[in-house]
Motif scaffolding. Structure first.
Motif, PDB file in Angstrom:
ATOM      1  N   ILE A  52       0.157   4.306   4.185  1.00  0.00           N
ATOM      2  CA  ILE A  52       1.589   3.139   4.444  1.00  0.00           C
ATOM      3  C   ILE A  52       1.974   4.408   5.288  1.00  0.00           C
ATOM      4  O   ILE A  52       2.191   4.354   6.476  1.00  0.00           O
TER       5      ILE A  52
ATOM      6  N   TYR B  21       7.021   7.156   3.866  1.00  0.00           N
ATOM      7  CA  TYR B  21       7.503   6.839   2.276  1.00  0.00           C
ATOM      8  C   TYR B  21       6.446   7.498   1.385  1.00  0.00           C
ATOM      9  O   TYR B  21       5.336   7.568   1.124  1.00  0.00           O
TER      10      TYR B  21
ATOM     11  N   ILE C 190       5.190   4.590   8.553  1.00  0.00           N
ATOM     12  CA  ILE C 190       5.901   4.521   7.241  1.00  0.00           C
ATOM     13  C   ILE C 190       6.590   5.482   6.192  1.00  0.00           C
ATOM     14  O   ILE C 190       5.408   5.787   5.557  1.00  0.00           O
TER      15      ILE C 190
ATOM     16  N   VAL D 290       1.246  -1.303  -0.080  1.00  0.00           N
ATOM     17  CA  VAL D 290      -0.572  -0.074   0.218  1.00  0.00           C
ATOM     18  C   VAL D 290       1.302   1.170  -0.109  1.00  0.00           C
ATOM     19  O   VAL D 290       2.109   1.077   0.393  1.00  0.00           O
ATOM     20  N   THR D 291       0.166   2.302  -0.627  1.00  0.00           N
ATOM     21  CA  THR D 291       0.858   3.495  -0.822  1.00  0.00           C
ATOM     22  C   THR D 291       0.146   4.722  -0.150  1.00  0.00           C
ATOM     23  O   THR D 291      -0.574   4.737   0.334  1.00  0.00           O
TER      24      THR D 291
END
Lengths: 218, 374
Positions: B221, B228, B226, B216-217
């Motif tokens: 996320i 990212y 995280i 997942v983004t």
């Protein structure tokens, strides 16, 4: 763990995972690639020419119209990349585990398929990245079109779940070991795989536009 | 103890809170969700094949239809991929304009996404319209540059279609001036609302490890802790020139995702301020003049090869994969749609929560069906 440059993964896999790389070079099945494509395009053109109904909005007629606008040069088939790691289908889970556990590529960005009828194969491309950042690694698997089977990496990389289903649905690549191996976009009874290059394009059957001078108003 | 039986219920495809035609097959035990199976394909139009039939230039227009909330970022990613393949250089000024449009898009998307999410929670109308007011101002700017409010069709290979006029620069600056007031008000209005806290805290928790494994983004996320963000992980365009922070959550619940979105709007505002300041000094034109003519014709031919480019869309990582055969349309045109991949984690997020929570969790992922089904 240092980042790998392009091509380095190949050498690393050769050393660490013997037998994982795919040694075969794809053979052009038809001899002259461009000639076959020309033949296909001509067939489609003659089909639509015999038909008096107006050209559909999508499909080969649109391509034909574009060809008129631009020029008559026929497209060729792109060359297959030889720099990246091309691995055997049955060793893919090992390679994926190696990338994650030994090299630290812990993020799977994309799984996608490309159909190459001229070479008689389907290429499935995996893009691996790191969460911390930096460039990624590409792993490719080449399987024959009539027997496209690749072990699923979903049990290990759950992020591949839906992408593998898309590859199955649209390209007909089978992923044994997938927890929910079903079509994702098309309905279950649908036959064929629409993103394959030889899938018959039927155009738009709801197209009611009539050209002037062909008996229709506007 | 009473004997219970599992029951399967359908949510959607026609349901006001599934954000489009999206169907969820939920297996419930009483009020608790046991399993959730998303069913896709009600909006499928084989977008990727359209990209193979249409020319490269025509395809810009259909990237708008992917995630119709931020067409600018979709175009940005697509143009970057084509430029990478054809080695087209983008002038500095064009890069600035692109970043300005992308960040405006991000604010637009988050303002709307939070509004819709609050509406899913039962806060009818007011909060949504509060976010939509900001969206409206940005869409006015988009209309001025692209001619259309949602389907902007503004970016071209090697730059953008039109330059920013002095009037427009003023308009953007005016928007930026008023924006901090909006976000402060919005926060005061919502952040400590009791209903919001009760419905979103410790709901739909996605642990850190699972978030990375599920690929997942975006805010999902980052809400899980995280940091990212493609703008940092693999900087594209000129994002390495700006100072901005990446907000992360601590628990990974729905409330964290809401907070991350709020803070991201602030950070976008920060980037926009810097970009607007640096814009007058940027060299070059709004488009690479050598490609200006080529990008107006249908016959832009790319060298054979392939390219994969990722941009940070408000929903997550948006990737374009193009294989070219040397012709004027792509041999293979593939999209990594963040909305689709973020849904992989939906089952795990919803398991153990009530049916009413499904709607809140789905709203917190922020999906757009145009991109999921494409």
């Amino acid at each position: 763990m240092p980042l790998l440059n392009q091509g380095e993964l190949r050498a690393l896999l050769e050393r660490e995972l013997p037998g994982a790389l795919d040694p075969t070079r794809p053979v052009n099945r038809y001899g002259n690639v461009e000639a076959t494509h020309q033949l296909e395009v001509e067939d489609q053109a003659s089909d639509t020419m015999g038909d008096t109904s107006p050209p559909p909005a999508t499909g080969d007629a649109a391509a034909e119209r574009q060809a008129d606008v631009v020029d008559k040069e026929e497209p060729s088939v792109p060359p297959l990349s030889q720099d990246d790691a091309v691995v055997r289908a049955e060793r893919l889970p090992d390679v994926a585990a190696f990338l994650r556990d030994r090299l630290g590529y812990d993020y799977l960005s994309r799984v996608t398929a490309v159909d190459y009828p001229a070479y008689g194969l389907i290429e499935v491309v995996y893009h691996f990245y790191r969460i911390e950042g930096g460039p990624g690694q590409i792993v490719r698997v080449r399987v024959p079109r009539d027997n496209a089977v690749i072990p699923s990496i979903t049990p290990m990389w759950p992020g591949a779940n839906l992408e593998e289903r898309v590859c199955y649905d649209l390209f007909g690549v089978h992923f044994p070991g997938h927890p929910y191996h079903k079509r994702i976009y098309m309905w279950d009874e649908f036959e064929g795989h629409p993103m394959r290059k030889d899938f018959e394009k039927i155009g738009d059957s709801y197209y009611h536009f009539k050209w002037k001078g062909e008996g229709g108003e506007e | 103890m009473l004997k219970t039986e599992e029951l399967q219920i359908n949510i959607g495809p026609q349901h006001p809170s599934t954000h489009g035609v999206f169907r969820l097959m939920a297996t419930v035990d009483g009020e608790t969700v046991v399993h959730l199976e998303p069913v896709f394909g009600y909006l499928h139009r084989n977008h990727e094949q359209l990209g193979e039939i249409w020319t490269y230039l025509q395809t810009i227009t259909i990237t708008d239809r992917l995630d119709y909330f931020n067409s600018m970022i979709n175009e940005h990613g697509y143009c970057m991929t084509v430029e990478k393949l054809a080695s087209i250089e983008v002038p500095e000024r064009a890069e600035y304009i692109r970043v300005i449009m992308s960040e405006l898009s991000r604010i637009l998307n988050h303002a709307a996404a939070i509004g819709f999410w609050l509406q899913d929670m039962g806060s009818w109308g007011t909060t949504l319209m509060f976010g939509f007011r900001q969206r409206e101002m940005i869409m006015d700017i988009f209309e001025s540059v692209g001619g259309s409010r949602m389907m902007c069709n503004y970016m071209r290979f090697g730059g953008v279609a039109r330059d920013l006029t002095p009037n427009l620069v003023e308009q953007i600056n005016l928007f930026l001036e008023g924006f901090p007031q909006f976000i402060d008000d919005f926060e005061r209005l919502m952040m400590e609302n009791e209903i919001l806290l009760a419905r979103s805290r410790n709901v739909g928790v996605l642990p850190k490890e699972l978030a990375a494994a599920y690929s997942v983004t975006g805010p999902v996320i980052r809400g899980s802790g995280i940091p990212y963000d493609i703008r940092r992980a693999e900087p594209y365009s000129i994002y390495d020139r700006f100072a901005f922070d990446i907000p992360v959550g601590s628990v990974g619940d729905v409330y964290d995702r809401f907070l991350v979105r709020m803070e991201e709007m602030r950070q976008s505002h920060r980037i926009l301020r810097q970009a607007m300041e640096q814009l007058p000094q940027a060299s070059g034109s709004y488009i690479n003049q050598a490609y200006k003519a080529a990008s107006k014709q249908q016959g832009l031919r790319l060298p054979a090869g392939e390219a994969y480019c990722r941009v940070e869309s408000p929903k997550g990582e948006l990737g374009y994969y193009i294989v070219s055969n040397g012709g004027n349309s792509a041999y293979r045109y593939g999209i990594r749609a963040p909305s689709l991949i973020n849904l992989t984690a939906l089952n795990d997020m919803c398991r153990g929560y009530t049916v009413a929570d499904i709607v809140v969790i789905l709203g917190s992922i922020d999906i757009v069906m145009g991109e999921v089904d494409r």
